[in-house]
Design an enzyme around this catalytic site. Structure first.
Site, PDB file in Angstrom:
ATOM      1  N   ASP A 171       0.879  -1.157   0.000  1.00 18.61           N
ATOM      2  CA  ASP A 171       0.000   0.000   0.000  1.00 18.61           C
ATOM      3  C   ASP A 171       0.923   1.214   0.000  1.00 18.61           C
ATOM      4  O   ASP A 171       2.106   1.105   0.354  1.00 18.61           O
ATOM      5  CB  ASP A 171      -0.894  -0.027   1.240  1.00 18.61           C
ATOM      6  CG  ASP A 171      -1.755   1.218   1.362  1.00 18.61           C
ATOM      7  OD1 ASP A 171      -2.411   1.588   0.367  1.00 18.61           O
ATOM      8  OD2 ASP A 171      -1.756   1.830   2.451  1.00 18.61           O
ATOM      9  N   ASP A 213       0.078   5.112   0.980  1.00 15.48           N
ATOM     10  CA  ASP A 213      -0.063   6.045   2.101  1.00 15.48           C
ATOM     11  C   ASP A 213      -0.102   5.287   3.421  1.00 15.48           C
ATOM     12  O   ASP A 213      -0.936   4.418   3.636  1.00 15.48           O
ATOM     13  CB  ASP A 213      -1.327   6.888   1.941  1.00 15.48           C
ATOM     14  CG  ASP A 213      -1.319   7.718   0.666  1.00 15.48           C
ATOM     15  OD1 ASP A 213      -0.222   8.066   0.194  1.00 15.48           O
ATOM     16  OD2 ASP A 213      -2.410   8.009   0.140  1.00 15.48           O
ATOM     17  N   ASP A 243       0.921   9.356   5.948  1.00 17.76           N
ATOM     18  CA  ASP A 243      -0.483   9.452   5.572  1.00 17.76           C
ATOM     19  C   ASP A 243      -1.064  10.732   6.155  1.00 17.76           C
ATOM     20  O   ASP A 243      -0.479  11.346   7.047  1.00 17.76           O
ATOM     21  CB  ASP A 243      -1.249   8.234   6.107  1.00 17.76           C
ATOM     22  CG  ASP A 243      -2.572   8.008   5.398  1.00 17.76           C
ATOM     23  OD1 ASP A 243      -2.923   8.795   4.505  1.00 17.76           O
ATOM     24  OD2 ASP A 243      -3.263   7.039   5.741  1.00 17.76           O
ATOM     25  N   TYR A 274      -5.715  13.856   3.146  1.00 13.10           N
ATOM     26  CA  TYR A 274      -5.195  13.398   1.853  1.00 13.10           C
ATOM     27  C   TYR A 274      -3.825  14.001   1.557  1.00 13.10           C
ATOM     28  O   TYR A 274      -3.554  15.145   1.912  1.00 13.10           O
ATOM     29  CB  TYR A 274      -6.166  13.700   0.691  1.00 13.10           C
ATOM     30  CG  TYR A 274      -7.463  12.959   0.830  1.00 13.10           C
ATOM     31  CD1 TYR A 274      -7.663  11.740   0.203  1.00 13.10           C
ATOM     32  CD2 TYR A 274      -8.493  13.474   1.617  1.00 13.10           C
ATOM     33  CE1 TYR A 274      -8.861  11.051   0.339  1.00 13.10           C
ATOM     34  CE2 TYR A 274      -9.690  12.793   1.775  1.00 13.10           C
ATOM     35  CZ  TYR A 274      -9.862  11.587   1.135  1.00 13.10           C
ATOM     36  OH  TYR A 274     -11.032  10.899   1.290  1.00 13.10           O
ATOM     37  N   GLN A 307      -6.835   5.885  -4.368  1.00 16.17           N
ATOM     38  CA  GLN A 307      -6.600   7.330  -4.481  1.00 16.17           C
ATOM     39  C   GLN A 307      -7.912   8.046  -4.783  1.00 16.17           C
ATOM     40  O   GLN A 307      -8.085   8.671  -5.828  1.00 16.17           O
ATOM     41  CB  GLN A 307      -5.536   7.605  -5.544  1.00 16.17           C
ATOM     42  CG  GLN A 307      -4.150   7.130  -5.166  1.00 16.17           C
ATOM     43  CD  GLN A 307      -3.599   7.850  -3.944  1.00 16.17           C
ATOM     44  OE1 GLN A 307      -3.742   9.063  -3.803  1.00 16.17           O
ATOM     45  NE2 GLN A 307      -2.981   7.102  -3.046  1.00 16.17           N
ATOM     46  N   SER A 308      -8.842   7.956  -3.823  1.00 16.27           N
ATOM     47  CA  SER A 308     -10.159   8.573  -4.020  1.00 16.27           C
ATOM     48  C   SER A 308     -10.103  10.095  -4.033  1.00 16.27           C
ATOM     49  O   SER A 308     -11.078  10.745  -4.404  1.00 16.27           O
ATOM     50  CB  SER A 308     -11.141   8.096  -2.952  1.00 16.27           C
ATOM     51  OG  SER A 308     -10.786   8.618  -1.677  1.00 16.27           O
ATOM     52  N   ASP A 352      -1.439  -0.922   5.909  1.00 10.63           N
ATOM     53  CA  ASP A 352      -1.701  -0.340   7.228  1.00 10.63           C
ATOM     54  C   ASP A 352      -3.189  -0.316   7.551  1.00 10.63           C
ATOM     55  O   ASP A 352      -3.571   0.135   8.617  1.00 10.63           O
ATOM     56  CB  ASP A 352      -1.115   1.069   7.335  1.00 10.63           C
ATOM     57  CG  ASP A 352      -1.825   2.083   6.445  1.00 10.63           C
ATOM     58  OD1 ASP A 352      -2.219   1.710   5.312  1.00 10.63           O
ATOM     59  OD2 ASP A 352      -1.992   3.241   6.879  1.00 10.63           O
TER      60      ASP A 352
END
Length: 182
Positions: free
Chosen positions: A7, A9, A15, A19, A52-53, A126
């Site tokens: 993953d 972020d 993170d 965002y 990546q919304s 994570d």
């Protein structure tokens, strides 16, 4: 040679609940870049699978995401490593796509791109949804405590009792390379 799927972020970079929206905000977690380099130097494939919304939400563009990924790749190359493929889901949680984790679509994209199976690969994340995607694709899973890892561990303690857990990506890579996890 083993495929290691990461993953992004919270595993590779810091993170943010707001965002990560620019290359300047993309800050590697201490030791993560070197850990990726050690994996590739040991002959393993490294891929990234990332939701990546923020793209669907209008927080940043695909061009900005590409610039973040170029920064990540440059840092890894400078450390002597490589990222062999990056799969990302640009959709929002209500878009009903097949690529947003916990669905395994990103891992299937990686399989097709690299012509390798996720069976016997490792998915390092994570969040619980990272691990769910990995398990659904047949990968072994590992949790890191960076990013949302501590929260994930508390929220899903019973489901994660048998899941290998590491302080960060560098710790996972140390254990993986020395053969102390299987």
């Amino acid at each position: 040679m083993t495929l290691i799927i990461l993953d992004r972020d919270g595993v590779i970079n810091e993170d943010s609940d707001h965002y990560v929206k620019s290359p300047d905000e993309w800050i590697p977690i201490s030791g993560s870049i070197e850990a990726i380099a050690r994996l590739t130097q040991a002959g393993h494939w490294v891929a990234v699978a990332t939701n990546q919304s923020g793209i669907a939400r209008g927080y940043y563009s695909e061009a900005t995401l590409n610039a973040m990924h170029e920064k990540m790749a440059r840092l890894v190359i400078s450390a002597g490593g490589a990222i062999h493929f990056i799969a990302y889901c640009p959709h929002g949680p209500d878009d009903h796509c097949d690529c947003r984790k916990p669905k395994p679509g990103l891992l299937h994209q990686i399989e097709r791109a690299l012509k390798v199976s996720a069976q016997d690969a490792w998915m390092v994340g994570d969040s619980f949804r990272d691990l769910q995607a990995g398990q659904t694709a047949g990968a072994r899973v590992a949790l890191v405590k960076t990013g949302k890892g501590e929260r994930t561990l508390k929220a899903h303690a019973n489901e994660l009792m048998d899941t290998p857990t590491f302080s960060d990506l560098a710790h996972f890579v140390d254990c993986f390379i020395e053969g102390s996890i299987e």
